[in-house]
Write a protein that holds these residues in place. Structure first.
Motif, PDB file in Angstrom:
ATOM      1  N   VAL A 263       0.842  -1.205   0.000  1.00 17.63           N
ATOM      2  CA  VAL A 263       0.000   0.000   0.000  1.00 17.63           C
ATOM      3  C   VAL A 263       0.874   1.251   0.000  1.00 17.63           C
ATOM      4  N   ARG A 264       1.943   1.225   0.785  1.00 14.76           N
ATOM      5  CA  ARG A 264       2.842   2.378   0.870  1.00 14.76           C
ATOM      6  C   ARG A 264       3.547   2.639  -0.463  1.00 14.76           C
ATOM      7  N   LEU A 266       2.522   1.672  -3.455  1.00 11.60           N
ATOM      8  CA  LEU A 266       1.506   2.099  -4.419  1.00 11.60           C
ATOM      9  C   LEU A 266       1.160   3.573  -4.222  1.00 11.60           C
ATOM     10  N   GLY A 267       1.034   3.999  -2.975  1.00  9.88           N
ATOM     11  CA  GLY A 267       0.723   5.394  -2.704  1.00  9.88           C
ATOM     12  C   GLY A 267       1.786   6.337  -3.241  1.00  9.88           C
ATOM     13  N   ARG A 268       3.051   5.948  -3.105  1.00  9.61           N
ATOM     14  CA  ARG A 268       4.139   6.781  -3.630  1.00  9.61           C
ATOM     15  C   ARG A 268       4.076   6.855  -5.145  1.00  9.61           C
ATOM     16  N   ILE A 269       3.759   5.753  -5.809  1.00  9.27           N
ATOM     17  CA  ILE A 269       3.677   5.753  -7.268  1.00  9.27           C
ATOM     18  C   ILE A 269       2.468   6.560  -7.738  1.00  9.27           C
ATOM     19  N   GLN A 270       1.376   6.476  -7.014  1.00  3.70           N
ATOM     20  CA  GLN A 270       0.184   7.254  -7.379  1.00  3.70           C
ATOM     21  C   GLN A 270       0.430   8.750  -7.258  1.00  3.70           C
ATOM     22  N   ALA A 271       1.389   9.130  -6.416  1.00  3.10           N
ATOM     23  CA  ALA A 271       1.729  10.547  -6.266  1.00  3.10           C
ATOM     24  C   ALA A 271       2.564  11.055  -7.431  1.00  3.10           C
ATOM     25  N   GLY A 272       3.101  10.173  -8.243  1.00  2.00           N
ATOM     26  CA  GLY A 272       3.901  10.561  -9.394  1.00  2.00           C
ATOM     27  C   GLY A 272       4.846   9.458  -9.798  1.00  2.00           C
ATOM     28  N   PRO A 273       5.207   9.359 -11.081  1.00  2.00           N
ATOM     29  CA  PRO A 273       6.112   8.306 -11.545  1.00  2.00           C
ATOM     30  C   PRO A 273       7.416   8.300 -10.743  1.00  2.00           C
ATOM     31  N   ALA A 274       7.936   7.112 -10.528  1.00  2.00           N
ATOM     32  CA  ALA A 274       9.150   6.977  -9.718  1.00  2.00           C
ATOM     33  C   ALA A 274       9.970   5.809 -10.216  1.00  2.00           C
ATOM     34  N   THR A 275      11.291   5.943 -10.121  1.00  2.69           N
ATOM     35  CA  THR A 275      12.185   4.824 -10.421  1.00  2.69           C
ATOM     36  C   THR A 275      12.210   3.873  -9.230  1.00  2.69           C
ATOM     37  N   PHE A 277      14.844   3.010  -7.689  1.00  2.00           N
ATOM     38  CA  PHE A 277      15.749   3.556  -6.682  1.00  2.00           C
ATOM     39  C   PHE A 277      15.074   4.648  -5.861  1.00  2.00           C
ATOM     40  N   GLU A 278      14.252   5.476  -6.492  1.00  2.00           N
ATOM     41  CA  GLU A 278      13.517   6.504  -5.754  1.00  2.00           C
ATOM     42  C   GLU A 278      12.555   5.874  -4.757  1.00  2.00           C
ATOM     43  N   LEU A 279      11.928   4.795  -5.147  1.00  2.00           N
ATOM     44  CA  LEU A 279      11.037   4.087  -4.233  1.00  2.00           C
ATOM     45  C   LEU A 279      11.815   3.459  -3.091  1.00  2.00           C
ATOM     46  N   CYS A 280      12.976   2.893  -3.415  1.00  2.00           N
ATOM     47  CA  CYS A 280      13.841   2.297  -2.403  1.00  2.00           C
ATOM     48  C   CYS A 280      14.263   3.341  -1.374  1.00  2.00           C
ATOM     49  N   ALA A 281      14.662   4.509  -1.849  1.00  2.00           N
ATOM     50  CA  ALA A 281      15.078   5.582  -0.943  1.00  2.00           C
ATOM     51  C   ALA A 281      13.917   6.033  -0.063  1.00  2.00           C
ATOM     52  N   ALA A 282      12.703   6.044  -0.626  1.00  4.67           N
ATOM     53  CA  ALA A 282      11.535   6.441   0.164  1.00  4.67           C
ATOM     54  C   ALA A 282      11.224   5.418   1.247  1.00  4.67           C
ATOM     55  N   LEU A 283      11.445   4.156   0.952  1.00  2.42           N
ATOM     56  CA  LEU A 283      11.138   3.087   1.919  1.00  2.42           C
ATOM     57  C   LEU A 283      12.219   2.935   2.977  1.00  2.42           C
ATOM     58  N   PHE A 284      13.475   2.944   2.546  1.00  2.00           N
ATOM     59  CA  PHE A 284      14.570   2.534   3.421  1.00  2.00           C
ATOM     60  C   PHE A 284      15.599   3.634   3.689  1.00  2.00           C
ATOM     61  N   GLU A 299      14.513  -5.825  -2.475  1.00  2.61           N
ATOM     62  CA  GLU A 299      13.194  -5.968  -1.835  1.00  2.61           C
ATOM     63  C   GLU A 299      12.200  -4.972  -2.418  1.00  2.61           C
ATOM     64  N   THR A 300      12.642  -3.764  -2.688  1.00  4.14           N
ATOM     65  CA  THR A 300      11.765  -2.785  -3.329  1.00  4.14           C
ATOM     66  C   THR A 300      11.268  -3.308  -4.670  1.00  4.14           C
ATOM     67  N   LEU A 301      12.160  -3.858  -5.464  1.00  2.00           N
ATOM     68  CA  LEU A 301      11.777  -4.382  -6.776  1.00  2.00           C
ATOM     69  C   LEU A 301      10.848  -5.592  -6.654  1.00  2.00           C
ATOM     70  N   ALA A 302      11.007  -6.368  -5.583  1.00  2.00           N
ATOM     71  CA  ALA A 302      10.065  -7.472  -5.351  1.00  2.00           C
ATOM     72  C   ALA A 302       8.653  -6.931  -5.116  1.00  2.00           C
ATOM     73  N   HIS A 303       8.558  -5.787  -4.440  1.00  2.00           N
ATOM     74  CA  HIS A 303       7.242  -5.200  -4.181  1.00  2.00           C
ATOM     75  C   HIS A 303       6.645  -4.544  -5.435  1.00  2.00           C
TER      76      HIS A 303
END
Length: 330
Positions: A263-264, A266-275, A277-284, A299-303
């Protein structure tokens, strides 16, 4: 804590804590004594000079000649579990058992034909990881080879085919996600399970997307947790931390943890396109060493792969050769 630390449990299982790198600090190996003096070693730990000396000390303290080690059984192929199996095989002349898929993954990572040192940096670049990180990966991955050499000759461990260990029959149960071909071992009469890293009592097992490996590792992991819910487990002996009794509750907690993380993301992606690595940085975050960053990125890529599988996001290639995730049009 002094490593190695030996603990005897009333289930007839001897826990041996073997040193490994920060932050986990130790991995659990287990010894099962047979009625005729033969011993089975479960997951002997990473190979280092210190751990070789530690095993010599443990066997001496327990009065076990090295020749009495009649088999080594591996839950999966990761270095902290596989590591010393080839060393034991050379010293004791014993067979090493693991699932056929785990043996395949062992070769994919550390066999002579492995290309992972090239493939993983390429994957991370395609998902936006800066060169300052990807340039560290080849040497980092190379550092694991001494921890697993020599690779053992393997006899297959097959789900549903009982295995004799310590004078008892254990049922191998294959679950994927943390590692393809991961095997847990259940003694059905007592409800005791050697669960490796399939379920851990305090931390969430890492779930990694890796080139050429399981293409949907988080989907596999969640299915594996649900599969384990069908077994009666009174006490679980994990690969990390200490044995625990709240097996059912832990399965539920891990399932919930990953749904919340999905859910977390998905919420970040819904806020705008992201790579990735950007998602990884947001999570960890990025205040990590290369070892933890590799885990975090995989792990980010698995999600993101699981969100793709569910039809909730799309992976879109950019003109710069980097993929970005966008919310799927519904």
């Amino acid at each position: 804590m002094n490593i190695p630390e030996i603990t005897h449990y009333e289930d007839g299982i001897i826990q041996v804590k073997m040193a490994m790198s920060y932050p986990l600090r130790w991995v659990n190996s287990y010894l099962l004594r047979g009625p005729s003096g033969g011993v089975t070693v479960i997951d002997p730990g990473p190979r280092t000079a210190e751990n070789e000396a530690a095993w010599n000390k443990v066997l001496d303290e327990l009065g076990i000649p090295i020749g009495n080690v009649e088999s080594v059984v591996l839950t999966h192929h990761h270095p902290d579990h596989l590591g010393l199996s080839g060393w034991f095989q050379e010293k004791a002349g014993c067979p090493v058992r693991m699932s056929a898929r785990a043996a395949e993954e062992m070769q994919r990572m550390w066999g002579e034909a492995s290309t992972m040192n090239d493939d993983l940096p390429l994957l991370f670049r395609q998902h936006g990881m800066p060169e300052a990180w990807t340039s560290q990966l080849p040497a980092h991955l190379e550092s694991f080879f001494p921890q697993v050499e020599p690779l053992p000759a393997v006899l297959p461990l097959t789900e549903g085919e009982p295995l004799e260990m310590g004078g008892r029959r254990w049922m191998p149960i294959e679950t994927w996600g943390h590692a393809p071909g991961h095997m847990s071992l259940l003694h059905e009469e007592s409800g005791v399970m050697l669960c490796g890293d399939a379920v851990l009592p305090q931390i969430s097992p890492n779930v990694s997307l890796l080139p050429g490996s399981d293409p949907e590792p988080l989907h596999s992991f969640l299915n594996g947790l649900r599969k384990l819910q069908s077994f009666q487990v009174k006490r679980a002996y994990p690969g990390h931390r200490n044995p625990f009794d709240h097996f059912v509750a832990r399965l539920e907690a891990l399932l919930q943890h990953h749904e919340e993380r999905l859910v977390r993301v998905l919420g970040r992606i819904q806020a705008g396109p992201a790579t990735g690595f950007e998602l990884c940085a947001a999570l960890f975050g990025t205040a990590l060493g290369i070892h933890q960053m590799r885990f975090a990125m995989c792990e980010t890529l698995a999600h993101t792969q699981e969100l793709e599988r569910r039809g909730q996001v799309m992976k879109v290639p950019g003109n710069d050769g980097i993929f970005r995730y966008e919310a799927a049009v519904t």
